[in-house]
Each structure stands twice: as structure tokens, then as C-alpha cells.
Design a protein around this motif. Structure first.
Motif, PDB file in Angstrom:
ATOM      1  N   PHE A   1       0.790   3.481   2.099  1.00 38.04           N
ATOM      2  CA  PHE A   1       1.212   3.692   3.531  1.00 38.04           C
ATOM      3  C   PHE A   1       2.525   2.786   3.639  1.00 38.04           C
ATOM      4  O   PHE A   1       3.480   3.460   4.265  1.00 38.04           O
ATOM      5  CB  PHE A   1       0.278   3.410   4.596  1.00 38.04           C
ATOM      6  N   ASP A   2       2.513   1.734   3.411  1.00 38.09           N
ATOM      7  CA  ASP A   2       3.608   0.680   3.484  1.00 38.09           C
ATOM      8  C   ASP A   2       4.774   1.183   2.603  1.00 38.09           C
ATOM      9  O   ASP A   2       5.932   0.856   3.046  1.00 38.09           O
ATOM     10  CB  ASP A   2       3.244  -0.803   3.254  1.00 38.09           C
TER      11      ASP A   2
ATOM     12  N   LYS B   1      10.459   1.226   9.050  1.00 40.15           N
ATOM     13  CA  LYS B   1      10.338  -0.200   9.700  1.00 40.15           C
ATOM     14  C   LYS B   1      11.900  -0.903   9.678  1.00 40.15           C
ATOM     15  O   LYS B   1      11.998  -1.431  10.784  1.00 40.15           O
ATOM     16  CB  LYS B   1       9.499  -1.242   8.898  1.00 40.15           C
TER      17      LYS B   1
ATOM     18  N   GLU C   1       1.876   9.815   8.273  1.00 40.97           N
ATOM     19  CA  GLU C   1       0.518  10.821   8.180  1.00 40.97           C
ATOM     20  C   GLU C   1       0.817  12.196   7.890  1.00 40.97           C
ATOM     21  O   GLU C   1       0.276  12.829   7.152  1.00 40.97           O
ATOM     22  CB  GLU C   1      -0.262  10.526   9.466  1.00 40.97           C
TER      23      GLU C   1
ATOM     24  N   LEU D   1      -3.878   6.353   1.093  1.00 40.39           N
ATOM     25  CA  LEU D   1      -2.840   5.408   1.798  1.00 40.39           C
ATOM     26  C   LEU D   1      -3.204   3.834   1.778  1.00 40.39           C
ATOM     27  O   LEU D   1      -2.154   3.265   1.912  1.00 40.39           O
ATOM     28  CB  LEU D   1      -2.891   5.814   3.324  1.00 40.39           C
ATOM     29  N   GLU D   2      -4.575   3.592   1.535  1.00 42.23           N
ATOM     30  CA  GLU D   2      -4.670   2.202   1.217  1.00 42.23           C
ATOM     31  C   GLU D   2      -4.373   1.679   0.002  1.00 42.23           C
ATOM     32  O   GLU D   2      -4.552   0.291  -0.236  1.00 42.23           O
ATOM     33  CB  GLU D   2      -6.048   2.043   2.061  1.00 42.23           C
TER      34      GLU D   2
ATOM     35  N   ARG E   1       3.889   5.972  11.991  1.00 39.78           N
ATOM     36  CA  ARG E   1       2.720   6.500  11.736  1.00 39.78           C
ATOM     37  C   ARG E   1       2.542   7.953  11.551  1.00 39.78           C
ATOM     38  O   ARG E   1       1.836   8.568  10.753  1.00 39.78           O
ATOM     39  CB  ARG E   1       1.638   5.717  12.694  1.00 39.78           C
TER      40      ARG E   1
ATOM     41  N   SER F   1       0.798  -1.329  -0.070  1.00 42.79           N
ATOM     42  CA  SER F   1       0.121   0.153   0.185  1.00 42.79           C
ATOM     43  C   SER F   1       0.908   1.156  -0.005  1.00 42.79           C
ATOM     44  O   SER F   1       1.994   1.110   0.240  1.00 42.79           O
ATOM     45  CB  SER F   1      -1.048  -0.089   1.402  1.00 42.79           C
TER      46      SER F   1
ATOM     47  N   LYS G   1       6.378   2.022  16.320  1.00 39.45           N
ATOM     48  CA  LYS G   1       5.170   2.002  15.255  1.00 39.45           C
ATOM     49  C   LYS G   1       4.311   3.630  15.231  1.00 39.45           C
ATOM     50  O   LYS G   1       4.128   3.931  14.051  1.00 39.45           O
ATOM     51  CB  LYS G   1       4.334   0.880  15.629  1.00 39.45           C
TER      52      LYS G   1
HETATM   53  P1  ADP Z   1       2.131  -3.771  10.700  1.00 39.78           P
HETATM   54  O1  ADP Z   1       3.331  -3.280  11.076  1.00 39.78           O
HETATM   55  O2  ADP Z   1       1.889  -5.266  10.833  1.00 39.78           O
HETATM   56  O3  ADP Z   1       1.817  -3.255   9.158  1.00 39.78           O
HETATM   57  P2  ADP Z   1       0.211  -1.775  11.761  1.00 39.78           P
HETATM   58  O4  ADP Z   1      -0.773  -1.794  12.879  1.00 39.78           O
HETATM   59  O5  ADP Z   1       1.266  -0.638  12.015  1.00 39.78           O
HETATM   60  O6  ADP Z   1       1.032  -3.304  11.524  1.00 39.78           O
HETATM   61  O7  ADP Z   1      -0.736  -1.701  10.262  1.00 39.78           O
HETATM   62  C1  ADP Z   1      -1.389  -2.389   9.824  1.00 39.78           C
HETATM   63  C2  ADP Z   1      -1.625  -1.960   8.405  1.00 39.78           C
HETATM   64  O8  ADP Z   1      -2.366  -1.053   8.395  1.00 39.78           O
HETATM   65  C3  ADP Z   1      -0.425  -1.395   8.024  1.00 39.78           C
HETATM   66  O9  ADP Z   1       0.375  -2.281   7.034  1.00 39.78           O
HETATM   67  C4  ADP Z   1      -0.781  -0.310   7.006  1.00 39.78           C
HETATM   68  O10 ADP Z   1      -0.922  -0.820   5.724  1.00 39.78           O
HETATM   69  C5  ADP Z   1      -2.136   0.210   7.463  1.00 39.78           C
HETATM   70  N1  ADP Z   1      -1.938   1.337   8.293  1.00 39.78           N
HETATM   71  C6  ADP Z   1      -1.541   1.746   9.405  1.00 39.78           C
HETATM   72  N2  ADP Z   1      -1.626   2.919   9.977  1.00 39.78           N
HETATM   73  C7  ADP Z   1      -2.236   3.645   8.754  1.00 39.78           C
HETATM   74  C8  ADP Z   1      -2.777   4.739   8.597  1.00 39.78           C
HETATM   75  N3  ADP Z   1      -2.522   5.695   9.274  1.00 39.78           N
HETATM   76  N4  ADP Z   1      -3.271   4.930   7.640  1.00 39.78           N
HETATM   77  C9  ADP Z   1      -3.705   4.030   6.670  1.00 39.78           C
HETATM   78  N5  ADP Z   1      -3.025   2.908   6.711  1.00 39.78           N
HETATM   79  C10 ADP Z   1      -2.681   2.689   7.862  1.00 39.78           C
END
Ligand code: ADP
Ligand code: ADP
Length: 230
Positions: free
Chosen positions: A98-99, A106, A120, A132-133, A116, A96, A112
Motif C-alpha cells: 500500500f505504502d 503522499k 485501491e 496491500l499489507e 486510498r 508495505s 488521504k
Molecule cells: P498514514 O498516512 O500515517 O500511513 P493512514 O491512516 O492513511 O495513515 O494509513 C495507515 C496505514 O494503513 C498506512 O500506512 C497503510 O499501510 C495502511 N492502509 C491504509 N489504507 C489501507 C488500505 N485501504 N488497505 C490496506 N492498507 C491500508
């Protein structure tokens, strides 16, 4: 934030056993904290070499590069507080937005919440908050380019390095991304080195333009001084 200093910097490439080619001949220049400098010059004049030495992707044969007070010559790229934006800004297709932006942080093991918060913040500045998704294939070219910049911003670098980031884009996207970079610099004021061979980019983005030729700095002045001198 930090200044960037080149002190008698030399780069020699080994071209064959016992043969070297000098790509940078003792270059000295001081770039102020928060300044936006564009490096121009013909192909092969040493622009990328200079950038890559700042990034730690090439060794420095002689002389010193400082970021702030710190000599970075022997530091690993990850320790230099720099971020580089390339023309081929390959995003990870399966991740995504975000990732994609979070990935480097990371790897560095940031907490975390901090990851975040930074993602953001970058998304807000780059107007990517609603995307972000999504996966890269669900974005326009301009949005992808902004994600690539987001990935650089979240590192909170002292120095931003741009290696012809606009040269593969079509005309419209080129202008759009250039404006985006200008806006970023206004908001964040990060010391920036931007390599291009496009005079329009140099004139519109630069506070000062460094003109290189044959591994030497020929001029270093405001766009007015460099381009409008009789
Ligand atoms: P992980 O480290 O396993 O990815 P997180 O709990 O940090 O676990 O997040 C889970 C997923 O949710 C992330 O991989 C990311 O894609 C999404 N995510 C996290 N924070 C946000 C955010 N603020 N906005 C959009 N997506 C997010
Ligand atoms: P520019 O970015 O201005 O086009 P470069 O920094 O890529 O210029 O290259 C500067 C000079 O150094 C060129 O003459 C190039 O051929 C030479 N050069 C670049 N990389 C290498 C290398 N790995 N080995 C030998 N010579 C190189």
C-alpha cells in the motif's frame, strides 16, 4: 488522456568541451490519444533518449514535444502528467505494498481519501487487493512487478512510458507481465510509449511500431506493415 506529438525534435549531447553528439536528428511523429506505440531499433539508436525527453529527464535541444495541447519542453518532470516504468523497478523494501503505491501521492500532498481511493482502484485492476499489507520480500517476482506498475497507475498519467520493463525478467514472468500490460492498456487506454529491442513484444503489444536507426525514425506503422512487408 492525451495525444503525444514530436515536432522536429533534436537532441545533442555535449561530449567534450566544444564537442556535441547528435542523438536525435529532427524527429517528428504524432501519437494518438490512447495509442500504444512500441519503439524498436538497435542499441544506441536513441530510444531511451526519446523517452527521457518526454519524461523531462533530458533537455530537448530543439523542436517541441507536446502532451495534448501543452508544450512540455520546459516543464519539470512532475508537471508533465507522465509515469515511467523502468526495468529496475526498485520498491521500497521497508514499506508495505500500500505504502509503496501511495508514496508518490503522499509526496505530492494529495488528500488521504484520494490516495486510498486511487491505491485501491489500482490494486483492484492489478489483483493486488489481498496483498496491500505485505512487504516486497513477501511477494513473488510477478507481484512485485505489478506493484511497480501500480505505483505508476496511481499517478493517473496522461502518458505511460515503458523503458524495457521486461528485459530483466525470466521467460515466464516476461510473458505474464506483457499480458498484464496489455490488459492495463485495454482497461485504462492510456497513451503509451514502450521501448524494447524484442520483436515479439513489439508485435504483440504495439498498435504502431516506430523503428529507429541512428537517431532517425525509419518506419512508423502497424506491426503488419513493419514486419510483414515483402
Ligand atoms: P498514514 O498516512 O500515517 O500511513 P493512514 O491512516 O492513511 O495513515 O494509513 C495507515 C496505514 O494503513 C498506512 O500506512 C497503510 O499501510 C495502511 N492502509 C491504509 N489504507 C489501507 C488500505 N485501504 N488497505 C490496506 N492498507 C491500508
Ligand atoms: P538506445 O536507448 O536506443 O540504446 P540511447 O538513447 O541510450 O540509445 O543513446 C543514443 C545515443 O546517444 C548513443 O549513441 C549514446 O551513446 C548517446 N548518449 C546517450 N546518453 C548520452 C550522454 N549522456 N552523453 C553523451 N552521449 C549520450
Amino acid at each position: 488522456m492525451a495525444s503525444l506529438q514530436f515536432e522536429h525534435v533534436v537532441k545533442r549531447y555535449q561530449t567534450a568541451r566544444h564537442q556535441t553528439y547528435t542523438a536525435i536528428h529532427g524527429l517528428s511523429a504524432a501519437i494518438a490519444d490512447g495509442e500504444f506505440v512500441v519503439i524498436v531499433g538497435p542499441s544506441g539508436c536513441g530510444k531511451s533518449t526519446l523517452l527521457r525527453m518526454v519524461a523531462g529527464l533530458e533537455t530537448i535541444s530543439a523542436g517541441t514535444i507536446r502532451i495534448g495541447e501543452r508544450v512540455v519542453n520546459t516543464l519539470e518532470p512532475a508537471q508533465r502528467d507522465i509515469a515511467m516504468v523502468f526495468q529496475n523497478y526498485a520498491l521500497y523494501p521497508h514499506m508495505s505494498v500500500f505504502d509503496n503505491m501511495a508514496y508518490g501521492l503522499k509526496l505530492r500532498g494529495l488528500p488521504k481519501d484520494e490516495i486510498r481511493r486511487r491505491v485501491e482502484q489500482a490494486a483492484r485492476i492489478l489483483e493486488l487487493g489481498h496483498l496491500l499489507e505485505r512487504k516486497p520480500c513477501q511477494l513473488s517476482g510477478g507481484q512485485r512487478q505489478r506493484v511497480a506498475m501500480g505505483r505508476a497507475i496511481v499517478r493517473q498519467p496522461q502518458v505511460f512510458l515503458f523503458d524495457e520493463p521486461l528485459s530483466n525478467l525470466d521467460a515466464k514472468l516476461r510473458v505474464q507481465t506483457r499480458l498484464e500490460i496489455q490488459k492495463l492498456h485495454r482497461e485504462l487506454g492510456i497513451t503509451s510509449l514502450f521501448v524494447t529491442h524484442d520483436q515479439v513484444e513489439a508485435m504483440t503489444l504495439a498498435q504502431r511500431v516506430m523503428v529507429m536507426n541512428g537517431g532517425r525514425m525509419e518506419q512508423f506503422g502497424t506491426p503488419e506493415e513493419v514486419y510483414h512487408r515483402p
